[in-house]
Design an enzyme around this catalytic site. Structure first.
Site, PDB file in Angstrom:
ATOM      1  N   PHE A  70       0.812  -1.225   0.000  1.00 29.98           N
ATOM      2  CA  PHE A  70       0.000   0.000   0.000  1.00 29.98           C
ATOM      3  C   PHE A  70       0.841   1.269   0.000  1.00 29.98           C
ATOM      4  O   PHE A  70       0.323   2.343  -0.293  1.00 29.98           O
ATOM      5  CB  PHE A  70      -0.975   0.000   1.183  1.00 29.98           C
ATOM      6  CG  PHE A  70      -0.435   0.610   2.435  1.00 29.98           C
ATOM      7  CD1 PHE A  70       0.311  -0.128   3.329  1.00 29.98           C
ATOM      8  CD2 PHE A  70      -0.679   1.957   2.728  1.00 29.98           C
ATOM      9  CE1 PHE A  70       0.808   0.438   4.482  1.00 29.98           C
ATOM     10  CE2 PHE A  70      -0.182   2.536   3.884  1.00 29.98           C
ATOM     11  CZ  PHE A  70       0.562   1.778   4.766  1.00 29.98           C
ATOM     12  N   LYS A  71       2.116   1.163   0.318  1.00 30.44           N
ATOM     13  CA  LYS A  71       2.969   2.354   0.332  1.00 30.44           C
ATOM     14  C   LYS A  71       2.976   3.047  -1.038  1.00 30.44           C
ATOM     15  O   LYS A  71       3.220   4.241  -1.125  1.00 30.44           O
ATOM     16  CB  LYS A  71       4.401   1.990   0.733  1.00 30.44           C
ATOM     17  CG  LYS A  71       4.558   1.251   2.058  1.00 30.44           C
ATOM     18  CD  LYS A  71       4.155   2.093   3.231  1.00 30.44           C
ATOM     19  CE  LYS A  71       4.661   1.570   4.568  1.00 30.44           C
ATOM     20  NZ  LYS A  71       4.153   0.270   4.995  1.00 30.44           N
ATOM     21  N   ASP A  72       2.715   2.283  -2.099  1.00 30.32           N
ATOM     22  CA  ASP A  72       2.661   2.893  -3.435  1.00 30.32           C
ATOM     23  C   ASP A  72       1.560   3.943  -3.541  1.00 30.32           C
ATOM     24  O   ASP A  72       1.666   4.858  -4.347  1.00 30.32           O
ATOM     25  CB  ASP A  72       2.394   1.820  -4.503  1.00 30.32           C
ATOM     26  CG  ASP A  72       3.583   0.907  -4.710  1.00 30.32           C
ATOM     27  OD1 ASP A  72       4.723   1.393  -4.678  1.00 30.32           O
ATOM     28  OD2 ASP A  72       3.357  -0.303  -4.908  1.00 30.32           O
ATOM     29  N   LEU A 106       3.368   6.953  -2.209  1.00 27.88           N
ATOM     30  CA  LEU A 106       4.692   7.255  -2.766  1.00 27.88           C
ATOM     31  C   LEU A 106       4.684   7.360  -4.282  1.00 27.88           C
ATOM     32  O   LEU A 106       5.682   7.762  -4.874  1.00 27.88           O
ATOM     33  CB  LEU A 106       5.708   6.245  -2.261  1.00 27.88           C
ATOM     34  CG  LEU A 106       6.048   6.544  -0.781  1.00 27.88           C
ATOM     35  CD1 LEU A 106       6.659   5.342  -0.096  1.00 27.88           C
ATOM     36  CD2 LEU A 106       6.963   7.757  -0.670  1.00 27.88           C
ATOM     37  N   THR A 137       8.107   0.686   2.583  1.00 29.23           N
ATOM     38  CA  THR A 137       8.289   2.103   2.263  1.00 29.23           C
ATOM     39  C   THR A 137       9.527   2.307   1.397  1.00 29.23           C
ATOM     40  O   THR A 137       9.507   3.083   0.445  1.00 29.23           O
ATOM     41  CB  THR A 137       8.444   2.938   3.557  1.00 29.23           C
ATOM     42  OG1 THR A 137       7.205   2.940   4.231  1.00 29.23           O
ATOM     43  CG2 THR A 137       8.841   4.371   3.254  1.00 29.23           C
TER      44      THR A 137
END
Ligand SMILES: *Cc1c(COP(=O)(O)O)cnc(C)c1O
Length: 504
Positions: A109-111, A114, A144
């Site tokens: 989910f960091k995408d 980011l 991350t």
């Protein structure tokens, strides 16, 4: 919209200034001086695409960007690099709805944040007339780091340095990072755990000698961790989106409350859900799910945040965290923006490793429910979900589902629930394969492995056994050349930064 620090200093920043700086001068975190209300009703957002909803939600917080700038930023962030046309599909399985946040390039989910942060940041620099190069420093528990590297690779005017705990991430996660391309990317394994990496990065931000030295080279430090408000705000968008989709698909009536379950580490993702509620969507309970590093479960139950405990390296490594940075923002908001109180609690944390929330603040934590799940239960949950529903979940998402089941059993609160599904099962393929009954000998056969069975063989075997597609970003990973081989002591992180910038 102006941004203020959680630690009481009175200097306000514009949203662009807050995004560029990452962290306030008094080492507090930036929060908007008021949480904006949703600019549109849920009814008006029905039928909108992810990009449209993101545009409205992010625009409410970051109003210094023009509509054209923001529309362009959103379009470039959430384009075909997301493998699902909806960007974040919402899938019913078992007793809950899973918001699949992992269809971006790095399969976690960091995408979501980011993919957009580099665009927000470079546009902010242009608007502020910033001529310095921005050097992004990032501590990562595994996800991350790669997402930030992908986002910032070869972005003009930036360098990025990532620190991850040596031996503290999965084989797939590690290979994703050390194979990163881009002439401005730098990756270091540090001898220590995630908290050591995160504490080290925070120290670098507070290091005036370093700032002066970099300043003379025309370089400014910033952060891609969720301490950066530019990372947090884009995450609010998907909770708003999920509410609208739940209404669209008939699982909810407009105005009815839904519960949200978030597998939590640094408290960023669940804080974004809280902010979505403050913007105006109707939320029942915010269910905070931890693994065996259950410092948040204990905090929500007792009001005491205590890091004096064993650190567990678990099968949900992105949540192996004892110092949850974004909790600071929640404490600030719930205490009626009492910067002095937050500064003193954070000082207690730094000096003694613990703090106690005053009773009035504790009472406000009732919007949250905390629970935790052991590693064994995590695997059991993945196995049961696959057998009973044919739905494959990763270890972090499994932690959330198990805690949700416990919550249901304890409270009988059957309001519809959305679970933040934070990673593809393939990022943690070895554990997921074992959980659905693929032992090493079966994996060897399925993957056609001859020597030692690797993390990549588990990926192959899992795909053969489940027919769930491997995300594009993980295909062919095992053959990607290793470009980063640095290992350094936690105490040597400053030298690592200087070395990356050719300053020594
Ligand atoms: C980062 C991460 C988490 C924890 O999110 P926080 O915002 O740190 O609470 C959970 N699951 C996965 C897969 C992650 O990468």
């Amino acid at each position: 919209m102006k941004y203020e620090s959680t630690r009481g200093s009175k200097t306000l920043q514009s949203s662009t200034g807050a995004i560029i700086r990452g962290i306030a001068e008094d080492r507090g975190l930036y929060v908007p001086v008021n949480v904006p209300k949703l600019p549109l009703s849920v009814a008006a957002m029905k039928g909108m695409t992810y990009q449209q909803i993101a545009f409205h939600v992010i625009g409410a917080f970051f109003d210094e960007y023009t509509e054209d700038e923001l529309r362009d930023i959103v379009a470039r962030a959430y384009d075909s690099k997301f493998e699902a046309p909806q960007v974040v599909p919402l899938v019913k399985a078992g007793k809950a709805w899973f918001l699949e946040l992992y269809h971006g390039r790095t399969a976690a989910f960091k995408d979501m944040a980011l993919s957009i942060l580099p665009h927000l940041m470079t546009t902010a620099c242009r608007k502020e007339g910033e001529t310095d190069k921005i050097c992004i420093l990032t501590a990562t528990s595994g996800d991350t780091g790669k997402a930030a590297l992908e986002g910032f690779a070869d972005v003009e005017g930036t360098e990025i340095v990532v620190f991850y705990p040596h031996g503290g991430v999965s084989q797939v996660q590690e290979r994703q990072m050390v194979s990163q391309e881009g002439k401005n990317t730098h990756v270091y394994a540090i001898e220590g755990n995630f908290d050591d990496a995160q504490t080290g990065v925070k120290k670098l931000f507070a290091d005036e000698e370093l700032a002066a030295r970099l300043g003379s080279l025309g370089v400014k430090l910033s952060s891609a961790n969720s301490i950066n408000i530019g990372r947090l705000v884009p995450q609010v968008a998907y909770y708003v989106y999920s509410y609208v989709k739940m209404v669209e698909n008939g699982a909810l009536k407009d105005g009815e409350a839904m519960n949200i379950v978030v597998p939590t580490g640094n408290f960023g993702n669940i804080l974004a859900a809280y902010l979505a509620g403050e913007m105006g969507i109707s939320i029942g309970k915010l269910i905070c799910a931890s693994n065996e590093n259950k410092v948040l479960t204990d905090f929500l139950a007792s009001g005491v945040y205590d890091t004096h405990r064993d650190f567990h390296v678990t099968n949900s490594p992105s949540m192996d965290i004892l110092v949850s940075s974004n909790l600071e923002r929640l404490l600030y908001l719930l205490s009626g923006r009492d910067g002095q109180l937050v500064a003193s609690l954070m000082n207690d944390l730094e000096t003694s490793g613990r703090y106690q929330a005053p009773a009035a603040l504790r009472a406000k934590l009732a919007a949250f429910y905390g629970g935790y799940c052991t590693q064994y239960e995590t695997l059991e949950t993945i196995g049961a979900m696959w057998r009973e529903n044919g739905y494959l979940i990763d270890t972090h998402t499994a932690v959330a589902y198990k805690v949700y089941e416990d919550y249901l059993a304890a409270t009988g609160d059957e309001r519809p629930a959305v679970i933040a599904a934070t990673a593809s099962a393939y990022k943690f393929a070895a554990d997921v394969a074992r959980a659905i009954g693929l032992d090493e000998s079966k994996v060897r056969v399925l993957a056609g492995a001859s020597g030692e069975v690797t993390g990549f063989d588990y990926v192959k075997a899992l795909e053969k056994a489940t027919s769930v597609r491997v995300p594009q970003g993980l295909c062919g990973l095992e053959n990607k050349p290793v470009r980063h081989r640095n290992v350094c002591a936690a105490a040597a992180m400053k030298d690592a930064v200087l070395e990356s910038l050719h300053a020594i």
